[in-house]
Write a protein that holds these residues in place. Structure first.
Motif, mmCIF file in Angstrom:
data_model
loop_
_atom_site.group_PDB
_atom_site.id
_atom_site.type_symbol
_atom_site.label_atom_id
_atom_site.label_comp_id
_atom_site.label_asym_id
_atom_site.label_seq_id
_atom_site.Cartn_x
_atom_site.Cartn_y
_atom_site.Cartn_z
ATOM 1 N N ASP A 361 0.847 -1.188 0.000
ATOM 2 C CA ASP A 361 0.000 0.000 0.000
ATOM 3 C C ASP A 361 0.884 1.240 0.000
ATOM 4 O O ASP A 361 2.111 1.156 -0.031
ATOM 5 N N ARG A 362 0.261 2.390 0.060
ATOM 6 C CA ARG A 362 0.995 3.647 0.097
ATOM 7 C C ARG A 362 0.674 4.394 1.383
ATOM 8 O O ARG A 362 -0.454 4.382 1.865
ATOM 9 N N GLU A 363 1.715 5.039 1.936
ATOM 10 C CA GLU A 363 1.578 5.885 3.123
ATOM 11 C C GLU A 363 0.943 5.130 4.287
ATOM 12 O O GLU A 363 0.068 5.640 4.990
ATOM 13 N N ASP A 364 1.403 3.909 4.492
ATOM 14 C CA ASP A 364 0.907 3.080 5.595
ATOM 15 C C ASP A 364 2.011 2.928 6.633
ATOM 16 O O ASP A 364 3.192 3.215 6.370
ATOM 17 N N MET A 365 1.638 2.469 7.836
ATOM 18 C CA MET A 365 2.602 2.218 8.910
ATOM 19 C C MET A 365 2.526 0.751 9.305
ATOM 20 O O MET A 365 1.433 0.227 9.548
ATOM 21 N N VAL A 366 3.676 0.117 9.375
ATOM 22 C CA VAL A 366 3.767 -1.302 9.719
ATOM 23 C C VAL A 366 4.495 -1.402 11.054
ATOM 24 O O VAL A 366 5.670 -1.018 11.160
ATOM 25 N N PHE A 367 3.790 -1.923 12.081
ATOM 26 C CA PHE A 367 4.343 -1.972 13.431
ATOM 27 C C PHE A 367 4.652 -3.405 13.845
ATOM 28 O O PHE A 367 3.962 -4.344 13.440
ATOM 29 N N ASP A 368 5.671 -3.535 14.685
ATOM 30 C CA ASP A 368 5.863 -4.729 15.505
ATOM 31 C C ASP A 368 5.680 -4.257 16.942
ATOM 32 O O ASP A 368 6.519 -3.504 17.463
ATOM 33 N N PRO A 369 4.588 -4.642 17.624
ATOM 34 C CA PRO A 369 4.325 -4.113 18.976
ATOM 35 C C PRO A 369 5.470 -4.323 19.950
ATOM 36 O O PRO A 369 5.684 -3.498 20.852
ATOM 37 N N ILE A 370 6.209 -5.394 19.768
ATOM 38 C CA ILE A 370 7.294 -5.692 20.710
ATOM 39 C C ILE A 370 8.349 -4.596 20.692
ATOM 40 O O ILE A 370 9.033 -4.355 21.700
ATOM 41 N N HIS A 371 8.502 -3.919 19.545
ATOM 42 C CA HIS A 371 9.506 -2.849 19.456
ATOM 43 C C HIS A 371 9.234 -1.715 20.442
ATOM 44 O O HIS A 371 10.165 -1.010 20.856
ATOM 45 N N TYR A 372 7.967 -1.505 20.843
ATOM 46 C CA TYR A 372 7.599 -0.355 21.659
ATOM 47 C C TYR A 372 7.424 -0.689 23.137
ATOM 48 O O TYR A 372 7.172 0.212 23.940
#
Length: 495
Positions: A361-372
């Motif tokens: 997609d465009r202008e999306d955010m992909v998170f890994d919750p563990i990172h935070y």
């Protein structure tokens, strides 16, 4: 033909031309023609077609059609439009059919001719095609890479979410692994993923990733003329064949990899076919191709796009319009990125710090919750509004554990819950889930208890919980029963 035979026999037997015409009901000219030709010669035009109303306007038609050659195909003159312009602009008085016939004949006279080609073994052609597919329940466009060996007509097809540079290279790598050999040369069109610019003299300036790929496999690259798909007609035909035979009905698979495994099997089955004009099967002719091809290198080419970036204050780094998360410990640091067709790998120095599924997609955010989680342990007030955790689908026992922790320790309980989540930095979700269920069953609601239980789960040993370290947990007071107490149970019973 029967009339021809009878007339000719009658004339041979002495019947005059006049008598034959009267007897068979034809003109004397026809009798004369029958005697000149043993079979009907068909219609023969002896003079050029005369178009008295159109001849004065053919110059305009030829000029407009010549100018069309330099314009978009979808904005060229049709016979109807030419007729309308002649009528409105040049006061043409003729009919539409005359114009239509002239335009059709003009197209036939100027249609390109081709030379039949012979293909030596060991060479290939490559291209991309498009078709619809249902992947994971979502109907979307599949861009499929096609590699054809024209000598044997052997093929390889692999589908991707997009026809980007990484997909081009990944398709080649899988095709070479499929055949077990590398072609001496590959014929391409002038796709921007491969050719950055066409310089004067027809010299191609190759894209960086594509140039490295060619160097790795020692491949000689060849190119068709811009806009001339017939220069690589074999693979153009393969694209149409794959779309009609592999993509009808619309393929439905859970993942792209499952679709590609199926496509490879279809290519393998096709090698048993015997095509028109050949006595050998595709597989038999493929043996000659493979013999002329080169050996695979010791390791495949790393089919990825390389880029650099910097982590922002939200622990995100941008790649191809999308933002991907990294551990908060790497905030504001320079990182490198590797973009594959199926994943994005992010590293810092010599370490890989994050892996994400590739987002198309465009202008999306992909998170890994563990990172935070390390940051949320310090800022527990943001736990309920943290975007990285919004779509985190955790088992219901996690929510039960959090509720009990917060009920007993309020803010400290919320922080301990985040500490429990941070165990996912080290342990698998399945092991932690079992440990939390055991903790709920035992009433041991605390980080230390859950950590102890997950270690016991992994090491396959019974837990030994010391509740003295949990002063906030409810204690069970069990009195000691004396032996005399049992005597009261004996009273009143018959001897």
């Amino acid at each position: 033909m029967e009339l021809y035979r009878k007339v000719r026999l009658a004339r041979r037997d002495g019947m005059s031309e006049r008598a034959a015409a009267v007897h068979f009901g034809v003109s004397r000219a026809s009798v004369k023609k029958i005697m000149e030709f043993s079979i009907p010669p068909g219609y023969r035009r002896t003079a050029n077609i005369k178009r008295p109303k159109l001849d004065a306007f053919t110059g305009f038609i030829d000029q407009w059609l010549q100018e069309d050659l330099s314009r978009n195909r979808k904005q060229r003159h049709t016979a109807k439009r030419i007729f309308e312009r002649l009528r409105d602009e040049q006061a043409f008085k003729g009919g539409y059919t005359t114009v239509k016939n002239y335009v059709r004949e003009h197209g036939r006279r100027n249609r390109e001719m081709f030379v039949p080609l012979a293909h030596a073994p060991g060479h290939a052609q490559a291209d991309f095609g498009e078709a619809m597919a249902v992947i994971g329940g979502v109907e979307q466009k599949a861009h499929f890479f096609a590699l054809d060996l024209p000598h044997s007509d052997a093929c390889f097809v692999r589908a991707y979410p997009a026809a980007v540079s990484e997909a081009w290279i990944d398709g080649h790598v899988h095709a070479f692994a499929f055949f077990g050999r590398v072609p001496q040369s590959v014929l391409y069109d002038n796709d921007r993923c491969l050719v950055a610019r066409i310089l004067p003299g027809g010299i191609r300036k190759r894209a960086k990733l594509f140039s490295g790929f060619l160097s790795h496999y020692f491949i000689h690259d060849r190119y068709g003329r811009p806009g001339k798909g017939n220069d690589k007609g074999a693979v153009e035909g393969l694209v149409g064949f794959a779309r009609r035979n592999f993509m009808v009905p619309i393929p439905r698979f859970a993942t792209w990899e499952a679709l590609n495994v199926w496509l490879a099997e279809q290519c393998r089955k096709r090698q048993a076919d015997v095509l028109r004009g050949h006595s050998d099967s595709i597989g038999q002719r493929l043996a000659r191709d493979l013999e002329a091809m080169m050996d695979l290198p010791a390791s495949p080419f790393d089919a990825c796009d390389q880029a650099a970036g910097q982590v922002n204050s939200q622990s995100l780094v941008r790649y191809k319009t999308n933002d991907y998360s990294v551990p908060v410990a790497y905030g504001h640091r320079d990182v490198w990125l590797r973009g594959y067709v199926d994943q994005v790998v992010i590293g810092c120095g010599g370490d890989v710090i994050a892996r994400h599924p590739r987002c198309w997609d465009r202008e999306d955010m992909v998170f890994d919750p563990i990172h935070y989680l390390p940051l949320l342990e310090q800022k527990v007030g943001a736990l309920d509004q943290a975007a990285p955790l919004a779509r985190w689908d955790l088992p219901e026992e996690f929510a039960t554990l959090r509720r009990l922790m917060e009920a007993r320790m309020i803010k400290a309980g919320r922080r301990e819950y985040v500490q429990v989540l941070r165990l996912l930095e080290t342990f698998e979700m399945g092991d932690l889930h079992i440990a939390i269920k055991n903790a709920l069953r035992m009433g041991a609601i605390g980080f230390d208890a859950v950590k102890h239980l997950v270690l016991c789960q992994i090491e396959q040993r019974p837990p030994k919980l010391d509740l003295d370290v949990y002063p906030y947990l409810p204690r069970a007071n069990v009195g000691t029963t004396s032996a005399a107490s049992y005597m009261s149970l004996m009273q009143g019973q018959p001897g």
